[in-house]
Design a protein around this motif. Sequence first.
Motif, PDB file in Angstrom:
ATOM      1  N   GLY A  90       0.942  -1.176   0.116  1.00  0.00           N
ATOM      2  CA  GLY A  90      -0.040  -0.108  -0.058  1.00  0.00           C
ATOM      3  C   GLY A  90       0.862   1.177  -0.074  1.00  0.00           C
ATOM      4  O   GLY A  90      -0.066   2.416   0.098  1.00  0.00           O
ATOM      5  N   ASN A  91       1.715   1.262  -0.795  1.00  0.00           N
ATOM      6  CA  ASN A  91       2.888   2.186  -0.562  1.00  0.00           C
ATOM      7  C   ASN A  91       2.899   2.727  -1.655  1.00  0.00           C
ATOM      8  O   ASN A  91       2.589   2.006  -2.857  1.00  0.00           O
ATOM      9  CB  ASN A  91       4.853   2.026   0.064  1.00  0.00           C
ATOM     10  CG  ASN A  91       4.661   1.461   0.973  1.00  0.00           C
ATOM     11  OD1 ASN A  91       4.158   2.507   3.023  1.00  0.00           O
ATOM     12  ND2 ASN A  91       5.099   0.484   1.342  1.00  0.00           N
ATOM     13  N   ARG A  92       3.622   4.215  -1.678  1.00  0.00           N
ATOM     14  CA  ARG A  92       3.530   4.848  -3.484  1.00  0.00           C
ATOM     15  C   ARG A  92       4.995   4.559  -3.590  1.00  0.00           C
ATOM     16  O   ARG A  92       5.663   5.042  -2.503  1.00  0.00           O
ATOM     17  CB  ARG A  92       2.931   6.185  -3.117  1.00  0.00           C
ATOM     18  CG  ARG A  92       2.399   6.601  -4.354  1.00  0.00           C
ATOM     19  CD  ARG A  92       1.222   7.984  -3.717  1.00  0.00           C
ATOM     20  NE  ARG A  92       3.028   9.312  -4.573  1.00  0.00           N
ATOM     21  CZ  ARG A  92       2.623   9.848  -3.561  1.00  0.00           C
ATOM     22  NH1 ARG A  92       2.105  10.616  -2.301  1.00  0.00           N
ATOM     23  NH2 ARG A  92       3.749  10.755  -3.894  1.00  0.00           N
ATOM     24  N   LEU A  93       5.017   3.954  -4.911  1.00  0.00           N
ATOM     25  CA  LEU A  93       6.881   3.877  -5.135  1.00  0.00           C
ATOM     26  C   LEU A  93       6.914   4.755  -6.881  1.00  0.00           C
ATOM     27  O   LEU A  93       6.424   4.376  -7.650  1.00  0.00           O
ATOM     28  CB  LEU A  93       6.933   2.014  -5.076  1.00  0.00           C
ATOM     29  CG  LEU A  93       8.286   1.816  -6.200  1.00  0.00           C
ATOM     30  CD1 LEU A  93       9.388   2.037  -5.458  1.00  0.00           C
ATOM     31  CD2 LEU A  93       7.575   0.471  -6.019  1.00  0.00           C
ATOM     32  N   ALA A  94       7.365   4.862  -6.458  1.00  0.00           N
ATOM     33  CA  ALA A  94       8.606   5.546  -8.134  1.00  0.00           C
ATOM     34  C   ALA A  94       9.482   5.018  -8.776  1.00  0.00           C
ATOM     35  O   ALA A  94       9.963   4.647  -8.339  1.00  0.00           O
ATOM     36  CB  ALA A  94       8.525   7.183  -8.115  1.00  0.00           C
ATOM     37  N   LEU A  95       8.908   5.552  -9.923  1.00  0.00           N
ATOM     38  CA  LEU A  95       9.916   4.320 -10.538  1.00  0.00           C
ATOM     39  C   LEU A  95      10.382   5.947 -11.679  1.00  0.00           C
ATOM     40  O   LEU A  95       9.926   6.582 -12.403  1.00  0.00           O
ATOM     41  CB  LEU A  95       9.561   3.264 -11.830  1.00  0.00           C
ATOM     42  CG  LEU A  95       8.703   2.381 -10.881  1.00  0.00           C
ATOM     43  CD1 LEU A  95       7.941   1.671 -11.891  1.00  0.00           C
ATOM     44  CD2 LEU A  95       9.747   1.465 -10.346  1.00  0.00           C
ATOM     45  N   SER A  96      12.233   6.076 -11.722  1.00  0.00           N
ATOM     46  CA  SER A  96      12.711   6.448 -13.181  1.00  0.00           C
ATOM     47  C   SER A  96      14.150   5.948 -14.390  1.00  0.00           C
ATOM     48  O   SER A  96      14.983   5.397 -13.280  1.00  0.00           O
ATOM     49  CB  SER A  96      13.365   7.772 -12.381  1.00  0.00           C
ATOM     50  OG  SER A  96      14.172   8.468 -12.440  1.00  0.00           O
ATOM     51  N   GLN A  97      13.694   6.179 -14.608  1.00  0.00           N
ATOM     52  CA  GLN A  97      14.168   5.783 -16.155  1.00  0.00           C
ATOM     53  C   GLN A  97      15.211   6.826 -16.627  1.00  0.00           C
ATOM     54  O   GLN A  97      14.119   7.928 -17.427  1.00  0.00           O
ATOM     55  CB  GLN A  97      14.001   5.106 -17.322  1.00  0.00           C
ATOM     56  CG  GLN A  97      14.599   4.985 -18.155  1.00  0.00           C
ATOM     57  CD  GLN A  97      14.131   4.187 -19.377  1.00  0.00           C
ATOM     58  OE1 GLN A  97      12.931   3.202 -19.342  1.00  0.00           O
ATOM     59  NE2 GLN A  97      14.419   4.099 -20.638  1.00  0.00           N
ATOM     60  N   PRO A  98      16.753   6.950 -16.247  1.00  0.00           N
ATOM     61  CA  PRO A  98      17.271   8.185 -17.181  1.00  0.00           C
ATOM     62  C   PRO A  98      16.910   7.802 -18.577  1.00  0.00           C
ATOM     63  O   PRO A  98      16.751   6.817 -19.586  1.00  0.00           O
ATOM     64  CB  PRO A  98      18.923   7.869 -17.063  1.00  0.00           C
ATOM     65  CG  PRO A  98      19.095   6.632 -16.120  1.00  0.00           C
ATOM     66  CD  PRO A  98      17.301   6.158 -16.193  1.00  0.00           C
ATOM     67  N   PRO A  99      17.764   9.659 -19.129  1.00  0.00           N
ATOM     68  CA  PRO A  99      17.335   9.218 -20.741  1.00  0.00           C
ATOM     69  C   PRO A  99      18.119   8.744 -21.669  1.00  0.00           C
ATOM     70  O   PRO A  99      19.352   8.382 -21.021  1.00  0.00           O
ATOM     71  CB  PRO A  99      17.591  10.837 -20.763  1.00  0.00           C
ATOM     72  CG  PRO A  99      18.432  11.246 -19.758  1.00  0.00           C
ATOM     73  CD  PRO A  99      17.714  10.720 -18.458  1.00  0.00           C
ATOM     74  N   ALA A 100      17.765   8.207 -23.026  1.00  0.00           N
ATOM     75  CA  ALA A 100      18.758   7.436 -23.314  1.00  0.00           C
ATOM     76  C   ALA A 100      19.020   8.279 -24.162  1.00  0.00           C
ATOM     77  O   ALA A 100      19.482   9.145 -24.468  1.00  0.00           O
ATOM     78  CB  ALA A 100      17.958   6.771 -24.613  1.00  0.00           C
TER      79      ALA A 100
END
Length: 123
Positions: free
Chosen positions: A113-123
């Motif tokens: 039930g936690n909010r989790l962020a995903l981040s991908q650097p630019p290509a």
Amino acid sequence: MTNPVFHFEIPVTDLDRAVRFYEVVLGTTLEKRTIDGYEMAFFPRADGLPGASGALAKGDVYVPSKTGAMVYFDVPDIDAALERARLIGSTVLYDKKDIGDAGYVAEVEDSEGNRLALSQPPA
């Protein structure tokens, strides 16, 4: 002070379920340990490299929430991580968004039930 975050702990109620969620979504392995009487599972950390250490933490003082602090996890392929999250039953709270020079971000709800962020650097 640069990179002031040293360590984070994500509250969980079911450690085994949470470990499975994070290992599947992030494609990594966590290490379970008991620290000061609390069950924890630690994310991998490489000494001398940028980034903080972190763990999933279960105990009476750890209460999962979507309204508290949010941790951003770098992933090499945000689309693949979102697909794995969906396959394991996660709700996507904020779909993939292009944020220009910083790459992409998205948010999902973890198994606890936690909010989790995903981040991908630019290509």
